[in-house]
Design an enzyme around this catalytic site. Structure first.
Site, PDB file in Angstrom:
ATOM      1  N   GLU A  17      27.609 -37.087  62.407  1.00 37.85           N
ATOM      2  CA  GLU A  17      27.400 -36.683  60.481  1.00 37.85           C
ATOM      3  C   GLU A  17      28.906 -36.218  60.684  1.00 37.85           C
ATOM      4  O   GLU A  17      29.586 -35.682  61.175  1.00 37.85           O
ATOM      5  CB  GLU A  17      26.863 -35.166  60.032  1.00 37.85           C
ATOM      6  CG  GLU A  17      26.785 -34.542  59.207  1.00 37.85           C
ATOM      7  CD  GLU A  17      25.962 -34.005  58.434  1.00 37.85           C
ATOM      8  OE1 GLU A  17      24.467 -34.891  58.136  1.00 37.85           O
ATOM      9  OE2 GLU A  17      26.057 -33.656  58.177  1.00 37.85           O
ATOM     10  N   ALA A  51      29.916 -29.739  47.850  1.00 41.91           N
ATOM     11  CA  ALA A  51      29.700 -29.011  47.176  1.00 41.91           C
ATOM     12  C   ALA A  51      29.838 -28.964  45.921  1.00 41.91           C
ATOM     13  O   ALA A  51      30.621 -28.694  45.659  1.00 41.91           O
ATOM     14  CB  ALA A  51      29.464 -27.802  47.302  1.00 41.91           C
TER      15      ALA A  51
HETATM   16  P1  FAD Z   1      14.890 -27.851  48.263  1.00 41.70           P
HETATM   17  O1  FAD Z   1      14.420 -29.037  49.517  1.00 41.70           O
HETATM   18  O2  FAD Z   1      14.658 -28.066  46.618  1.00 41.70           O
HETATM   19  O3  FAD Z   1      14.415 -26.676  48.546  1.00 41.70           O
HETATM   20  C1  FAD Z   1      15.883 -25.783  48.510  1.00 41.70           C
HETATM   21  C2  FAD Z   1      14.646 -25.156  48.655  1.00 41.70           C
HETATM   22  O4  FAD Z   1      13.897 -25.002  46.843  1.00 41.70           O
HETATM   23  C3  FAD Z   1      13.042 -24.547  49.612  1.00 41.70           C
HETATM   24  O5  FAD Z   1      13.512 -22.750  50.342  1.00 41.70           O
HETATM   25  C4  FAD Z   1      12.307 -24.271  49.290  1.00 41.70           C
HETATM   26  O6  FAD Z   1      11.135 -24.366  49.785  1.00 41.70           O
HETATM   27  C5  FAD Z   1      12.206 -24.352  47.549  1.00 41.70           C
HETATM   28  N1  FAD Z   1      12.048 -24.958  46.465  1.00 41.70           N
HETATM   29  C6  FAD Z   1      11.375 -26.486  46.802  1.00 41.70           C
HETATM   30  N2  FAD Z   1      10.857 -26.755  46.031  1.00 41.70           N
HETATM   31  C7  FAD Z   1      10.638 -26.394  45.058  1.00 41.70           C
HETATM   32  C8  FAD Z   1       9.475 -25.727  43.789  1.00 41.70           C
HETATM   33  N3  FAD Z   1       9.390 -27.079  43.427  1.00 41.70           N
HETATM   34  N4  FAD Z   1       9.506 -25.010  43.365  1.00 41.70           N
HETATM   35  C9  FAD Z   1       9.841 -24.070  44.264  1.00 41.70           C
HETATM   36  N5  FAD Z   1      10.659 -23.747  45.068  1.00 41.70           N
HETATM   37  C10 FAD Z   1      10.621 -25.262  45.522  1.00 41.70           C
HETATM   38  N6  FAD Z   1      24.954 -29.213  51.118  1.00 41.70           N
HETATM   39  C11 FAD Z   1      25.764 -29.737  50.956  1.00 41.70           C
HETATM   40  O7  FAD Z   1      26.234 -29.454  49.541  1.00 41.70           O
HETATM   41  N7  FAD Z   1      25.869 -31.021  50.743  1.00 41.70           N
HETATM   42  C12 FAD Z   1      25.671 -31.791  51.515  1.00 41.70           C
HETATM   43  O8  FAD Z   1      25.934 -32.309  51.778  1.00 41.70           O
HETATM   44  C13 FAD Z   1      24.321 -31.098  52.554  1.00 41.70           C
HETATM   45  N8  FAD Z   1      24.245 -31.515  53.286  1.00 41.70           N
HETATM   46  C14 FAD Z   1      23.018 -31.066  54.419  1.00 41.70           C
HETATM   47  C15 FAD Z   1      22.594 -31.836  55.123  1.00 41.70           C
HETATM   48  C16 FAD Z   1      21.035 -31.598  56.002  1.00 41.70           C
HETATM   49  C17 FAD Z   1      20.441 -32.649  57.375  1.00 41.70           C
HETATM   50  C18 FAD Z   1      20.295 -30.011  55.902  1.00 41.70           C
HETATM   51  C19 FAD Z   1      19.059 -29.599  55.971  1.00 41.70           C
HETATM   52  C20 FAD Z   1      21.035 -29.341  55.135  1.00 41.70           C
HETATM   53  C21 FAD Z   1      22.062 -29.959  53.914  1.00 41.70           C
HETATM   54  N9  FAD Z   1      22.901 -29.545  52.686  1.00 41.70           N
HETATM   55  C22 FAD Z   1      24.160 -29.693  52.232  1.00 41.70           C
HETATM   56  C23 FAD Z   1      22.860 -27.968  52.129  1.00 41.70           C
HETATM   57  C24 FAD Z   1      21.161 -28.010  51.391  1.00 41.70           C
HETATM   58  O9  FAD Z   1      21.584 -28.401  50.506  1.00 41.70           O
HETATM   59  C25 FAD Z   1      20.759 -26.424  51.153  1.00 41.70           C
HETATM   60  O10 FAD Z   1      20.221 -25.962  52.334  1.00 41.70           O
HETATM   61  C26 FAD Z   1      20.556 -26.122  49.927  1.00 41.70           C
HETATM   62  O11 FAD Z   1      20.131 -24.927  49.769  1.00 41.70           O
HETATM   63  C27 FAD Z   1      18.808 -27.014  50.023  1.00 41.70           C
HETATM   64  O12 FAD Z   1      18.953 -27.492  50.015  1.00 41.70           O
HETATM   65  P2  FAD Z   1      17.367 -29.247  50.533  1.00 41.70           P
HETATM   66  O13 FAD Z   1      17.363 -29.798  49.667  1.00 41.70           O
HETATM   67  O14 FAD Z   1      16.225 -28.597  51.168  1.00 41.70           O
HETATM   68  O15 FAD Z   1      16.770 -28.515  48.506  1.00 41.70           O
END
Ligand code: FAD
Length: 292
Positions: A17, A51
């Protein structure tokens, strides 16, 4: 090349990454670092998305360059939560136009100043909204999503977190990459639970080599990861000696990767970020296993 097709290999493969430059002045140095990593010929490279999307153009520039110069498949990250539908739709068009086939679909963190604000009118609430939008295009993207062996910090419990993860996969995630973790048993427990919940897509564990003591505090704050005593002892012993800490951190990450492979995991994503020396050292440590 789609990542889902790369994951079919039977031997260990590593992906790395990198993150885009924050300003135009640092563009060239970041470009050089990412090219040095691309020369290691990893299975693929992922490029994070700043972000809020402020540096989003650079994500695409770096991803395009790696693909064009080194033919290394790239995974462009994209976040949605603090963006408008118009901005995200435009970004998706740009990714497609750049010939990038793989998108990491993320919600993104809620900006600190907006925590607690009413978000009901926002165009995107969760990553699932972005995945639905990506699937609705005619680009036939390979879509990745994030998952959290130690649960997402906003989730109240793992059952709900896994339920939402399954919903995300069901609308079209082709694979999942994990948040960093420092105790492989956490990953094995997580895998057992998600498979039991019916999530069958490939999971790519994410390993972060900790190469300086300051990174420990930051990694824990950002990911909430548990630090095993074995890892804490290493930081206590070497934390004040930068060269020794780097060597020990790389050895620890290498050991985690070997254990993952020995337990049946074929693809590991390394959060080596823009450090070609760290990526290279890990690859060299595993050269016979990787056949490189
Ligand atoms: P989601 O899948 O939307 O989940 C977030 C939260 O909401 C979780 O608690 C989940 O359980 C809950 N949730 C999901 N769907 C629902 C629903 N329908 N109803 C109620 N609750 C729900 N951040 C950046 O800014 N840039 C990046 O490039 C980046 N790359 C990343 C790569 C990886 C592999 C990882 C693990 C994280 C990365 N992040 C990045 C951080 C990420 O954006 C954060 O962790 C963010 O807070 C959650 O993103 P997510 O896509 O997992 O969210």
């Amino acid at each position: 090349m789609k990542i889902i097709d790369l994951l079919q290999k039977d031997t260990l493969s590593l992906s790395f990454e990198v993150f885009p430059p924050k300003t135009e002045t640092s563009f060239d140095s970041v470009k050089t670092a990412t090219e040095e990593i691309a020369r290691l010929r990893p299975a693929f490279m992922s490029v994070t998305y700043g972000a809020g999307g402020g540096t989003s153009q650079y994500t695409l520039d770096i991803a395009k360059n790696i693909k064009a110069q080194y033919n290394v498949p790239t995974l462009a990250h994209l976040t949605c939560v603090s963006s408008t539908k118009e901005t995200v739709t435009q970004k998706i068009k740009e990714i497609k136009a750049a010939g990038i086939q793989n998108v990491m679909a993320l919600r993104g963190d809620i900006p600190a100043e907006l925590e607690g604000a009413d978000r009901s009118h926002w165009d995107y609430q969760h990553a699932i909204d972005l995945i639905v939008e990506l699937k609705a295009t005619d680009a036939n993207f390979c879509i990745g999503g994030a998952c959290y062996p130690e649960i997402h910090p906003e989730s109240e419990n793992q059952k709900d977190d896994i339920r939402h993860l399954k919903e995300k996969v069901d609308v079209g995630c082709d694979f999942l990459t994990t948040q960093m973790f420092f105790d492989n048993n956490l990953l094995y427990n997580f895998l057992y639970k998600i498979r039991e919940a019916g999530i069958t897509v490939p999971i790519i564990p994410g390993i972060m080599p900790i190469t300086n003591a300051n990174q420990v505090e930051r990694a824990m704050r950002l990911s909430g990861s548990f630090m095993p005593q074995r890892f804490k002892s290493l930081v206590d012993k070497f934390g004040t000696d930068p060269a020794a800490m780097k060597q020990a951190g790389i050895a620890y990450a290498t050991d985690q990767i070997i254990d993952l492979y020995a337990n049946g995991i074929k693809n590991v994503h390394v959060y080596s970020m823009n450090k070609p020396d760290v990526a290279e050292k890990i690859q060299t440590n595993l050269s016979d296993i990787l056949g490189k």
